[in-house]
Design a protein around this motif. Structure first.
Motif, PDB file in Angstrom:
ATOM      1  N   PHE A 266      16.594   4.638  -3.515  1.00  0.00           N
ATOM      2  CA  PHE A 266      15.523   3.967  -3.258  1.00  0.00           C
ATOM      3  C   PHE A 266      14.412   5.172  -2.562  1.00  0.00           C
ATOM      4  N   ASN A 267      13.305   4.842  -2.560  1.00  0.00           N
ATOM      5  CA  ASN A 267      12.357   5.760  -1.688  1.00  0.00           C
ATOM      6  C   ASN A 267      12.501   7.090  -2.389  1.00  0.00           C
ATOM      7  N   GLN A 268      12.963   7.216  -3.532  1.00  0.00           N
ATOM      8  CA  GLN A 268      12.605   8.588  -4.008  1.00  0.00           C
ATOM      9  C   GLN A 268      12.068   8.518  -5.222  1.00  0.00           C
ATOM     10  N   THR A 269      11.581   9.847  -5.682  1.00  0.00           N
ATOM     11  CA  THR A 269      10.572  10.154  -6.875  1.00  0.00           C
ATOM     12  C   THR A 269      11.292  10.944  -7.864  1.00  0.00           C
ATOM     13  N   THR A 270      11.287  10.635  -9.218  1.00  0.00           N
ATOM     14  CA  THR A 270      12.026  11.620 -10.014  1.00  0.00           C
ATOM     15  C   THR A 270      11.438  13.135 -10.160  1.00  0.00           C
ATOM     16  N   ALA A 271      12.065  14.093 -10.523  1.00  0.00           N
ATOM     17  CA  ALA A 271      11.695  15.240 -10.533  1.00  0.00           C
ATOM     18  C   ALA A 271      10.151  15.608 -11.294  1.00  0.00           C
ATOM     19  N   ASP A 272      10.077  15.008 -12.392  1.00  0.00           N
ATOM     20  CA  ASP A 272       8.827  15.049 -13.170  1.00  0.00           C
ATOM     21  C   ASP A 272       7.785  14.213 -12.589  1.00  0.00           C
TER      22      ASP A 272
ATOM     23  N   ALA B  43      19.062  -2.925  -9.701  1.00  0.00           N
ATOM     24  CA  ALA B  43      18.713  -1.860  -8.715  1.00  0.00           C
ATOM     25  C   ALA B  43      19.606  -0.613  -9.083  1.00  0.00           C
ATOM     26  N   ASN B  44      20.907  -0.920  -9.224  1.00  0.00           N
ATOM     27  CA  ASN B  44      21.990   0.310  -9.502  1.00  0.00           C
ATOM     28  C   ASN B  44      21.803   0.887 -10.704  1.00  0.00           C
ATOM     29  N   TYR B  45      21.370   0.282 -11.726  1.00  0.00           N
ATOM     30  CA  TYR B  45      21.382   0.705 -13.134  1.00  0.00           C
ATOM     31  C   TYR B  45      20.154   1.453 -13.088  1.00  0.00           C
TER      32      TYR B  45
ATOM     33  N   TYR C  37       0.898  -1.179  -0.173  1.00  0.00           N
ATOM     34  CA  TYR C  37      -0.002   0.116   0.051  1.00  0.00           C
ATOM     35  C   TYR C  37       1.053   1.229  -0.054  1.00  0.00           C
ATOM     36  N   ASN C  38       0.422   2.371  -0.744  1.00  0.00           N
ATOM     37  CA  ASN C  38       1.150   3.616  -0.819  1.00  0.00           C
ATOM     38  C   ASN C  38       0.460   4.499   0.235  1.00  0.00           C
ATOM     39  N   LEU C  39       1.188   4.885   1.241  1.00  0.00           N
ATOM     40  CA  LEU C  39       0.750   5.729   2.233  1.00  0.00           C
ATOM     41  C   LEU C  39       0.880   7.293   1.870  1.00  0.00           C
ATOM     42  N   GLU C  40       1.586   7.473   0.783  1.00  0.00           N
ATOM     43  CA  GLU C  40       1.843   8.857   0.428  1.00  0.00           C
ATOM     44  C   GLU C  40       1.804   8.926  -1.131  1.00  0.00           C
ATOM     45  N   PRO C  41       1.716  10.094  -1.848  1.00  0.00           N
ATOM     46  CA  PRO C  41       1.689  10.287  -3.171  1.00  0.00           C
ATOM     47  C   PRO C  41       3.041   9.848  -3.623  1.00  0.00           C
ATOM     48  N   LEU C  42       2.905   9.044  -4.843  1.00  0.00           N
ATOM     49  CA  LEU C  42       4.287   8.494  -5.479  1.00  0.00           C
ATOM     50  C   LEU C  42       4.145   9.044  -6.842  1.00  0.00           C
ATOM     51  N   GLY C  43       5.360   8.628  -7.793  1.00  0.00           N
ATOM     52  CA  GLY C  43       5.405   9.008  -8.992  1.00  0.00           C
ATOM     53  C   GLY C  43       4.391   8.101  -9.620  1.00  0.00           C
ATOM     54  N   GLU C  44       4.018   8.300 -10.975  1.00  0.00           N
ATOM     55  CA  GLU C  44       3.079   7.651 -11.690  1.00  0.00           C
ATOM     56  C   GLU C  44       3.373   6.220 -11.836  1.00  0.00           C
ATOM     57  N   TYR C  45       4.515   5.849 -11.863  1.00  0.00           N
ATOM     58  CA  TYR C  45       4.835   4.408 -11.935  1.00  0.00           C
ATOM     59  C   TYR C  45       5.830   4.046 -10.522  1.00  0.00           C
ATOM     60  N   LYS C  46       5.541   3.366  -9.919  1.00  0.00           N
ATOM     61  CA  LYS C  46       6.252   2.734  -8.689  1.00  0.00           C
ATOM     62  C   LYS C  46       7.205   1.344  -9.238  1.00  0.00           C
ATOM     63  N   ILE C  47       8.307   1.706  -9.117  1.00  0.00           N
ATOM     64  CA  ILE C  47       9.205   0.398  -9.561  1.00  0.00           C
ATOM     65  C   ILE C  47       9.880  -0.273  -8.426  1.00  0.00           C
ATOM     66  N   THR C  48       9.605  -1.422  -8.067  1.00  0.00           N
ATOM     67  CA  THR C  48       9.969  -2.070  -6.826  1.00  0.00           C
ATOM     68  C   THR C  48      11.188  -3.275  -7.500  1.00  0.00           C
ATOM     69  N   VAL C  49      12.128  -3.058  -6.993  1.00  0.00           N
ATOM     70  CA  VAL C  49      13.254  -4.081  -7.457  1.00  0.00           C
ATOM     71  C   VAL C  49      13.592  -5.249  -6.263  1.00  0.00           C
ATOM     72  N   CYS C  50      13.402  -6.469  -6.619  1.00  0.00           N
ATOM     73  CA  CYS C  50      13.865  -7.274  -5.311  1.00  0.00           C
ATOM     74  C   CYS C  50      15.258  -7.520  -5.194  1.00  0.00           C
ATOM     75  N   THR C  51      15.699  -7.148  -4.062  1.00  0.00           N
ATOM     76  CA  THR C  51      17.224  -7.386  -3.820  1.00  0.00           C
ATOM     77  C   THR C  51      17.606  -8.447  -2.592  1.00  0.00           C
ATOM     78  N   ASN C  52      16.497  -9.361  -2.628  1.00  0.00           N
ATOM     79  CA  ASN C  52      16.747 -10.432  -1.534  1.00  0.00           C
ATOM     80  C   ASN C  52      17.553 -11.333  -2.163  1.00  0.00           C
ATOM     81  N   LEU C  53      18.447 -12.263  -1.351  1.00  0.00           N
ATOM     82  CA  LEU C  53      19.438 -13.092  -1.475  1.00  0.00           C
ATOM     83  C   LEU C  53      19.484 -13.826  -2.828  1.00  0.00           C
TER      84      LEU C  53
END
Lengths: 158, 425
Positions: A107-113, A96-98, A69-85
């Motif tokens: 992580f947890n940031q939104t692009t300026a646009d 994720a780095n790319y 669930y998104n508890l705050e406004p996010l960018g139009e597209y939320k991209i979630t990358v799995c980094t588990n083992l």
């Protein structure tokens, strides 16, 4: 507060449970509300609470407990990358780095646009397809390479 | 390559977009197990006996005998009873239930229908992991197909038996794979595990008698009914009946799901998964999902893939998620990531787990970043001791066990990290 289409979907979910157990539909109701609104504002959660006959606090508890669930406004597209083992063993961190480099955000940031928000995810149950990322909770992208990330971001930027 | 009998994915062609559909499942003798039960009027007790004979054990992680679990449901109970399928597959390394549901969904539906018949249940729920939306949609379609064909609903195939099945979509909480947390979640609450006893067979969903099984467990039942429990048992080995899907991930050439008989050597599974990526050396393997103790490669190569053999080797078969790590893997870094996961996913209900998982993560993190102290190794053991066995559910144990096993088997690597402030590999 929610569109007739969303309410129809919520009613379909409510019908899955015993007549006096409407609360069982709260997870799907919140997901449907989020699909429509992009995130869960208090007023949206209050509406869901009223619709299902629940105290608002019980709805907040659910919304804050589950990760998608998104508890705050996010960018139009939320991209979630799995980094588990298991994903990390097959390039999850490189992906994720790319994406971070391409979008110039962490992580947890939104692009300026306001187009993209990047999240670090936990196991999505698709470790055989690693590296894996998820767009807006629903679209899973498997075996990601830098080229495929380029294509995906270009497609979503249109 | 050896060809094994398959009970879950036999004849399934995942490259064909329509292969999952009911008409194609029926061509693979789908729904003939429930037809056999209803037309031969096989009694519910006989169904349970057959499952007991098969030595089918829970495929979600705990390995509890399925037939025995089914026999715990009260028979003379007047009110509603439920069965619940645990498809909340979030144990790192595990991705088998997703393949059953998207490539062969009707085998799960048929398995649940048979289970409902055996336990006198009229309603079931299938709780599906939040991140696999496509799979949820596939299950919704499959349930509609089954309903339209008369396999779900009232008076199934003209009998007195009625059963309805609904899918419930999760939304991102590892803890909901714990069966009582899952029940809380279906009830529309935070997924926090319940204290047991009472067990779900007496006080489950909405306080009613409930049996929860894993997706693969239910999906194993139609074959058992069609071919007999003894035949199923013979596919595997005593006390470890049948075949099982193993999810192989990490440093192999062909990650994926492989259905093999219980008791198949690990070396064979590794070969089926294409062998080690880049021809590197196998360093370590977590044989049953991230919560299970890691084992060094040389021990794994001597081990067979079944509950008892893996337990003898010092780990657990768990969910059958086989995470392969080659010689380039830093075990401190691997443990740091897993410890972060348990810290992130602890539901916060029990103090030892809520606080302890944070401690474990922060200490492994400082070792990984060259700030560790030699006494940290004992401290980690001490914290793990204070979590394990002291919480309501098994998440605490799941966080503690990998820490102890990693330090036990790869202690030198941790010491190297602390002394040299860098990685050994």
């Amino acid at each position: 507060m929610l569109s007739p289409e969303s309410l129809k979907k919520i009613d379909h979910e409510i019908a899955k449970y015993p007549i006096d157990k409407k609360q069982s539909a709260v997870m799907s109701a919140l997901a449907i509300a989020q699909d429509e609104k992009g995130w869960l504002a208090n007023e949206t959660m209050n509406f869901v609470a009223k619709y299902l006959g629940m105290p608002p606090i019980a709805v907040y508890e659910v919304a804050t407990f589950y990760n998608m669930y998104n508890l705050e406004p996010l960018g139009e597209y939320k991209i979630t990358v799995c980094t588990n083992l298991p994903c990390a063993l097959s390039g999850g961190n490189d992906v994720a780095n790319y994406v971070k480099k391409k979008l110039s955000i962490g992580f947890n940031q939104t692009t300026a646009d306001g187009k993209f928000t990047l999240k670090e995810g936990e196991c999505m149950g698709a470790c055989g397809d690693a590296p894996v990322l998820l767009v807006n909770n629903k679209r899973m992208c498997s075996f990601m390479t830098n080229d495929m990330i380029d294509q995906l971001l270009e497609e979503l930027s249109k | 390559m050896t060809q094994f009998t398959q009970t879950l994915l036999a004849g399934v062609d995942s490259s064909d977009a329509e292969n999952w559909q009911l008409k194609n499942y029926a061509r693979r003798s789908g729904y003939s197990a429930i037809r056999k039960i209803l037309s031969n009027k096989i009694s519910p007790d006989s169904v349970i006996e057959e499952v007991k004979k098969s030595a089918l054990r829970g495929r979600g992680g705990a390995g509890f005998p399925t037939g025995l679990k089914w026999s715990f449901m009260p028979k003379q109970y007047e009110g509603d009873k439920y069965i619940v399928c645990n498809s909340d597959e979030g144990e790192p390394g595990t991705f088998k239930d997703r393949d059953i549901m998207r490539h062969n969904p009707h085998i799960l539906i048929e398995g649940m229908i048979i289970a409902a018949y055996a336990m006198g249940v009229k309603v079931g729920y299938n709780y599906i992991h939040g991140e696999i939306w496509d799979t949820y949609e596939r299950m919704e379609e499959a349930v509609e197909e089954a309903r339209a064909a008369g396999y779900l609903g009232n008076n199934i195939l003209g009998s007195n038996f009625s059963f309805n099945l609904y899918n419930h979509h999760g939304y991102g909480a590892y803890i909901c794979g714990e069966e009582t947390a899952l029940l809380e979640s279906i009830e529309g609450k935070k997924g926090q595990p319940r204290f047991k006893p009472p067990f779900p067979a007496n006080y489950g969903l909405y306080g009613k008698p409930t049996t929860i099984n894993n997706t693969e467990t239910f999906a194993s039942v139609p074959w058992i009914i069609l071919n007999g429990g003894e035949q199923y048992l013979k596919l595997g080995k005593p006390n470890n009946g049948g075949t099982k899907l193993f999810s192989v991930s990490g440093h192999v050439n062909k990650p994926g799901n492989y259905e093999i008989p219980m008791g198949t050597p690990f070396a064979t599974l590794l070969e089926m998964a294409g062998g080690m990526r880049g021809g590197k050396k196998l360093k370590a393997c977590i044989p049953g999902g991230s919560s299970m103790p890691v084992l060094p490669g040389e021990i794994m190569m001597q081990t067979d893939m079944d509950y008892d053999s893996i337990a003898k080797a010092g780990s657990m078969l768990g969910s059958g998620a086989v995470i392969i790590m080659d010689e380039t893997t830093c075990m401190v870094k691997a443990l740091e990531r897993l410890s972060y996961f348990y810290f992130e996913e602890s539901c916060g209900q029990c103090t030892p787990c809520r606080e302890g998982t944070g401690w474990l993560y922060r200490i492994v993190n400082r070792i990984e970043h060259g700030k560790g102290l030699m006494e940290d190794l004992d401290l980690l053991d001490n914290i793990a001791d204070n979590i394990q066995g002291r919480t309501i559910c098994a998440l605490g144990d799941a966080a503690a066990m990998p820490v102890r096993a990693m330090i036990q088997h790869f202690r030198n690597e941790f010491i190297y990290h602390i002394e040299h402030k860098k990685c050994m590999v």
